[in-house]
Design an enzyme around this catalytic site. Structure first.
Site, PDB file in Angstrom:
ATOM      1  N   HIS A  45       0.800  -1.236   0.000  1.00  0.00           N
ATOM      2  CA  HIS A  45       0.000   0.000   0.000  1.00  0.00           C
ATOM      3  C   HIS A  45       0.829   1.280   0.000  1.00  0.00           C
ATOM      4  O   HIS A  45       0.482   2.266   0.658  1.00  0.00           O
ATOM      5  CB  HIS A  45      -0.960   0.003   1.191  1.00  0.00           C
ATOM      6  CG  HIS A  45      -2.066  -0.999   1.092  1.00  0.00           C
ATOM      7  ND1 HIS A  45      -2.513  -1.504  -0.093  1.00  0.00           N
ATOM      8  CD2 HIS A  45      -2.825  -1.571   2.063  1.00  0.00           C
ATOM      9  CE1 HIS A  45      -3.525  -2.362   0.141  1.00  0.00           C
ATOM     10  NE2 HIS A  45      -3.723  -2.420   1.434  1.00  0.00           N
ATOM     11  N   HIS A  48     -10.006   2.082   0.228  1.00  0.00           N
ATOM     12  CA  HIS A  48      -9.849   1.016   1.226  1.00  0.00           C
ATOM     13  C   HIS A  48     -10.888   1.102   2.347  1.00  0.00           C
ATOM     14  O   HIS A  48     -10.590   0.799   3.500  1.00  0.00           O
ATOM     15  CB  HIS A  48      -8.433   1.071   1.807  1.00  0.00           C
ATOM     16  CG  HIS A  48      -7.920  -0.249   2.302  1.00  0.00           C
ATOM     17  ND1 HIS A  48      -8.414  -0.875   3.421  1.00  0.00           N
ATOM     18  CD2 HIS A  48      -6.945  -1.070   1.823  1.00  0.00           C
ATOM     19  CE1 HIS A  48      -7.767  -2.003   3.637  1.00  0.00           C
ATOM     20  NE2 HIS A  48      -6.873  -2.150   2.663  1.00  0.00           N
ATOM     21  N   GLU A  98     -11.729  -3.733  -2.850  1.00  0.00           N
ATOM     22  CA  GLU A  98     -10.767  -2.773  -3.381  1.00  0.00           C
ATOM     23  C   GLU A  98     -10.578  -3.027  -4.881  1.00  0.00           C
ATOM     24  O   GLU A  98      -9.914  -3.992  -5.270  1.00  0.00           O
ATOM     25  CB  GLU A  98      -9.440  -2.920  -2.648  1.00  0.00           C
ATOM     26  CG  GLU A  98      -9.543  -2.796  -1.136  1.00  0.00           C
ATOM     27  CD  GLU A  98      -8.373  -3.472  -0.443  1.00  0.00           C
ATOM     28  OE1 GLU A  98      -7.213  -3.072  -0.708  1.00  0.00           O
ATOM     29  OE2 GLU A  98      -8.607  -4.416   0.329  1.00  0.00           O
TER      30      GLU A  98
END
Length: 371
Positions: free
Chosen positions: A125, A197, A336
């Site tokens: 991420h 997210h 996602e």
């Protein structure tokens, strides 16, 4: 209206779309510029967004009887987002590369780049300070029920090449959909894979587990992973496995089966390959979720080729949400939309490389209804 200085980092300004002025250009540590914007549509649905991490902090929608509830996990204070244990990424835009890159390395145009291995042994991420942990510029869009957030990720930030200019726009429609539009340009070739997210619980945040939610994923294949959650490169069929959500089923039905992939993810935490040609950039159905007790339904449409379904396997009750209730194990799920994990190291996956003169442009919608 602007927030007071955030010594305690409280989100005390609920700034409505029509009244909120554009935020000034800020540095990452300029917490005086953190704001909270609230979008509201004609049916009473509200969505709150802060320019810290481009986080959706709240999504309030009705159930089948018209009762409103917040279905997004999160907090009322910026301080809690910053200090949350295990970095859950509640509600944030993550990047420069959402999901994982194996061993924190990739090679592009003959040069190898090293990234933070913040999810040992891999990169996750965007690194130690990804887009979820920076302050974005924000401004409402005149004449639209929308907020636009922008951020310049500089060359070598978290190890990535190129100055990447990002723009994310959240729009709330009158038919209870949140549109998320992503736009980015770069001055050097670089991998880009942005995603949203938010953790959802359609019963309401803090209202127990999501195991009774019925999920459909429009995907006949998925990307299995190794023990470190990196794709093997295979794209097997979901048929005959716990990964088969082609027909709606409760999330908890197969989650405790003996299955190596479920062991690796401690439950579902995988990328599904959406049923569309690789060159299809149109919005298509990715997922549908139904919660039986409230009657709430959420549909996800996207231009992306994949979707990561994660069901809160690492929530354990230590995080206390907005209503003062603990977020229990599997108390929220994420959907996602994305390109596949580790694509910079997987030549058979759709490319995530953005080059100068090209534009990264994707869209995802989360549409809420009842039945």
């Amino acid at each position: 209206m602007k927030t007071s200085p955030l010594k305690s980092l409280l989100l005390i300004a609920a700034v409505t779309l029509l009244l909120a002025p554009p935020a000034a250009a800020v540095e990452v540590d300029d917490f005086d510029s953190i704001q909270l914007y609230t979008l509201k549509n004609r049916s009473g649905m509200t969505v709150s967004v802060t320019n810290y991490g481009a986080i959706i902090t709240s999504i309030v929608v009705p159930d089948r009887n018209g009762k409103m509830a917040d279905v997004a996990l999160g907090y009322d204070r910026v301080e809690d987002y910053i200090n949350a244990v295990d970095r859950p990424y509640f509600g944030a835009i993550v990047g420069r590369y959402g999901n994982r890159i194996a061993n924190g390395k990739f090679t592009l145009d003959g040069k190898t780049y090293s990234l933070a291995t913040n999810n040992n042994p891999n990169h996750l991420h965007g690194g130690n300070i990804g887009f979820d942990k920076v302050v974005w510029d924000a401004k409402p869009i005149e004449g639209q029920n929308a907020i636009q957030l922008s951020y310049l990720a500089r060359d070598k930030e978290e190890g990535y090449p190129g100055n990447l200019q990002i723009r994310v726009t959240y729009t709330l429609t009158d038919d209870n959909a949140i549109l998320v539009d992503y736009h980015a340009t770069t001055d050097q070739a670089t991998p880009v894979n942005l995603t949203q997210h938010t953790y959802f619980n359609l019963k309401g945040e803090g209202e127990g587990t999501i195991l009774d939610h019925e999920l459909m994923l429009n995907a006949d294949r998925y990307t299995p992973v190794d023990a470190t959650a990196i794709p093997t490169g295979e794209l097997p069929a979901v048929a005959g496995t716990p990964m088969d959500f082609t027909q709606p089923k409760p999330i908890g039905r197969d989650i405790d089966q003996e299955n190596q992939q479920l062991e690796f993810g401690r439950g579902f935490d995988h990328n599904w390959v959406l049923n569309k040609p690789d060159d299809n950039k149109a919005m298509t159905l990715a997922a549908r979720v139904y919660e039986p007790t409230s009657g709430r339904v959420m549909e996800v449409h996207t231009t992306e080729p994949g979707i990561q379904f994660y069901c809160g396997n690492f929530l354990d009750g230590r995080l206390i949400g907005k209503a003062g209730k603990p977020y229990v194990h599997r108390g929220g799920f994420c959907l996602e939309t994305q390109h596949y994990p580790d694509s910079p190291n997987q030549p058979n996956f759709p490319s995530t490389i953005l080059r100068p003169g090209k534009t990264y442009q994707t869209q995802t919608s989360y549409r809420f209804s009842t039945r």
